[in-house]
Write an enzyme that holds these catalytic residues in place. Structure first.
Site, short mmCIF file in Angstrom:
data_model
loop_
_atom_site.label_atom_id
_atom_site.label_comp_id
_atom_site.label_asym_id
_atom_site.label_seq_id
_atom_site.Cartn_x
_atom_site.Cartn_y
_atom_site.Cartn_z
N GLN A 15 20.63 74.66 -33.39
CA GLN A 15 20.49 74.00 -32.03
C GLN A 15 20.79 72.66 -32.26
O GLN A 15 20.08 71.87 -32.82
CB GLN A 15 18.81 74.07 -31.46
N GLY A 16 21.91 72.17 -31.65
CA GLY A 16 22.23 70.70 -31.65
C GLY A 16 21.82 69.90 -30.45
O GLY A 16 22.86 69.81 -29.62
N GLU A 30 12.41 78.37 -24.86
CA GLU A 30 11.99 77.71 -26.03
C GLU A 30 10.35 77.68 -25.87
O GLU A 30 9.70 77.94 -26.77
CB GLU A 30 12.74 76.47 -26.42
N SER A 82 17.81 72.75 -36.72
CA SER A 82 17.08 74.04 -37.86
C SER A 82 18.23 74.99 -38.31
O SER A 82 18.98 75.35 -37.47
CB SER A 82 15.98 74.82 -37.02
N SER A 93 18.71 67.54 -30.23
CA SER A 93 18.39 65.96 -30.69
C SER A 93 19.23 65.07 -31.33
O SER A 93 19.96 65.43 -32.01
CB SER A 93 16.94 66.16 -31.50
#
Length: 387
Positions: free
Chosen positions: A128-129, A249, A163, A131
Site C-alpha cells: 500500500q502506497g 481496512e 508494508s 502515507s
C-alpha cells in the site's frame, strides 16, 4: 441480523474443521521473521492451498472470483482458521484485504480479470502506497505527482510505511493528478493507481522498527511510468475510491485478529491461574472486563460484516467505531499480559513482547484514533465539523 446457525452453516463448519485438521500438519515450519522471501513463499503457499480447496476469497462476489459466501460462513471460516492456528494472510494482507476488495468494488471487468485471480491464487503480492513523509495522518496532503503523458502517467514522489514493499509485485498507489488550488481542494485531484513494483524508477528502502522487524519500507518514485489503464476509478476521483479501500481496512480487515485476541485472553487467564497472579482481584476484574469488551467487538464485527454484505460488499462507517474500540482494547490486552507475565514479558526476542510493541501502532495504523473519533462524530452522530 440472525446469529443462529443453519444446518448448511453447521455442515460448512464441520467440513472446514476436517480440512484444517488434515492440512495443517502437512505445512512446513514457518520461516524466520527476517526472511521475507521465505515468508512470502510460505504465505503464498498457504493461500494456494486455500484456493485449491475452494476457501480463497470465500466472501468475495462470484464474479470477482470468490464463492459469494454468506457473512456467517465468512465469520465461521475466520473463527475456525484462527482457533486451529492456521497461518494468517501475512504478506498477502494488502491484496486480500484492501486492494483486492477495492478492485472488486470499483475496477473494470478487465481490471478485475487481470488482478483478482492472482491475488486469490497467491501468485501476486500487493503493498500500500498511501502515507507520505510530509503528510502525517492527513492523507489528502499527499504530494506524489502523476503527470499525464499520452497513455501513461509519469510519477515522481515518495511513500513511507509501505508494508511488504520489498516482496510486493504491485502497489495500490495514491497520486496527485491535479495540483491543489481554489478550484481543486486537496481532497480532489487524487487518483488511485496500480503500480508494478518492478517498473524502472522504483526504489525500495526497508525501515527497521523498534522491535527490529523490517516489514515497512520507504518507496521512492523517480519518473515512473504507469499506464492510464492501471487507474481504478476516474481521474481525480481517487479520494472516493480511497474511502472504499479504507472502509475495508477499518471495517473487515481486522476480523481475524479479534478471534486471535479472544484466544490470547484465554491463554492469559490460564497463565495467571498457573503462576498465582489469578489471586489478584484487580487483575481478575481487568481480565473479565477485557473478555466482555472482545465479546462485544466480535458482535460488532458480525454486524459490520452483515452490513457490508447488505450494501454490496463495502463496509460502512461502523468500521470506524470498531477500529477505534479495537485499537485501544488490543493495547490494554497486551498491557494486561505484561502484568500477568511479569519479567517474562520484557524479553525482546519473545513473542509477547513483540505483540505488545505492535499493539502500540494500532491507534495510528489504518487511520489514527483521532480521525476515527471525527468520523464517528460527524458521520454517525451528525455533529458539526470542528474548526
Amino acid at each position: 441480523m440472525d446469529l443462529t446457525y443453519t444446518e448448511e452453516e453447521r455442515d460448512f463448519r464441520t467440513r472446514l474443521r476436517e480440512w484444517l485438521g488434515k492440512t495443517l500438519p502437512e505445512l512446513a515450519a514457518k520461516p524466520s521473521p527476517d526472511d521475507w522471501p521465505g515468508r512470502r513463499a510460505y504465505d503464498c503457499g498457504w493461500q494456494r492451498r486455500l484456493y485449491d480447496a475452494g476457501y480463497a476469497g470465500l466472501h468475495w462476489p462470484v464474479d470477482a472470483g470468490g464463492r459469494g459466501a454468506t457473512p456467517t460462513q465468512h465469520l465461521i471460516f475466520l473463527e475456525e482458521t484462527e482457533r486451529a492456528g492456521a497461518p494468517y494472510v501475512g504478506a498477502n494482507f494488502v491484496g486480500l484485504l484492501h486492494a483486492g476488495p477495492t478492485i472488486a468494488a470499483e475496477g473494470t471487468a478487465a481490471q478485475r480479470a487481470r488482478w483478482l485471480p492472482p491475488v486469490l491464487r497467491g501468485d501476486e503480492v500487493w503493498c500500500q502506497g498511501f502515507s507520505e513523509p510530509g503528510a502525517g495522518s492527513d492523507l489528502a496532503a499527499l504530494r506524489t505527482r502523476a503527470v499525464r503523458d499520452g497513455e501513461d502517467y509519469v510519477i515522481t514522489g515518495s511513500k513511507i510505511w509501505t508494508s511488504h514493499a520489498e516482496v510486493a509485485d504491485w502497489c495500490e498507489l495514491l497520486v496527485r493528478t491535479e495540483p491543489v488550488s481554489a478550484a481543486a481542494p486537496k481532497h480532489r485531484g487524487i487518483s488511485w493507481l496500480a503500480l508494478p513494483m518492478d517498473a524502472p524508477g522504483v526504489t525500495v528502502r526497508p525501515l527497521r522498527t523498534l522491535a527490529g522487524s523490517t516489514e515497512f519500507a520507504e518507496v521512492f518514485l523517480d519518473e515512473v511510468r504507469v499506464p492510464v489503464a492501471n487507474r481504478v476509478g476516474d481521474e481525480n476521483d481517487g479520494w472516493r475510491v480511497t474511502m472504499v479501500t479504507l472502509s475495508f481496512e477499518r471495517g473487515t480487515a481486522f476480523v481475524g485478529e479479534v478471534v486471535a485476541c479472544r484466544r490470547t485472553l484465554g491463554e492469559l487467564a490460564r497463565t495467571a491461574q498457573a503462576n498465582g497472579r489469578w489471586d489478584d482481584p484487580v487483575l481478575r476484574r481487568r481480565l473479565g472486563r477485557l473478555y466482555g469488551e472482545f465479546g462485544a467487538l466480535w458482535r460488532l464485527t458480525q454486524w459490520n460484516v452483515s452490513e457490508s454484505e447488505a450494501s454490496g460488499g463495502v463496509p460502512g462507517v461502523g468500521g470506524s467505531v470498531f477500529k477505534l474500540a479495537y485499537s485501544h482494547a488490543r493495547q490494554e490486552l497486551y498491557d494486561t499480559a505484561a502484568e500477568v507475565l511479569g519479567a517474562d514479558s520484557l524479553a525482546l526476542d519473545g513473542e509477547w513482547t513483540l505483540d505488545r510493541l505492535s499493539s502500540l501502532s494500532y491507534t495510528i495504523a489504518a487511520g489514527t484514533s483521532q480521525i476515527q473519533r471525527n468520523i464517528v462524530a460527524e458521520r454517525i452522530l451528525g455533529l458539526p465539523k470542528g474548526r
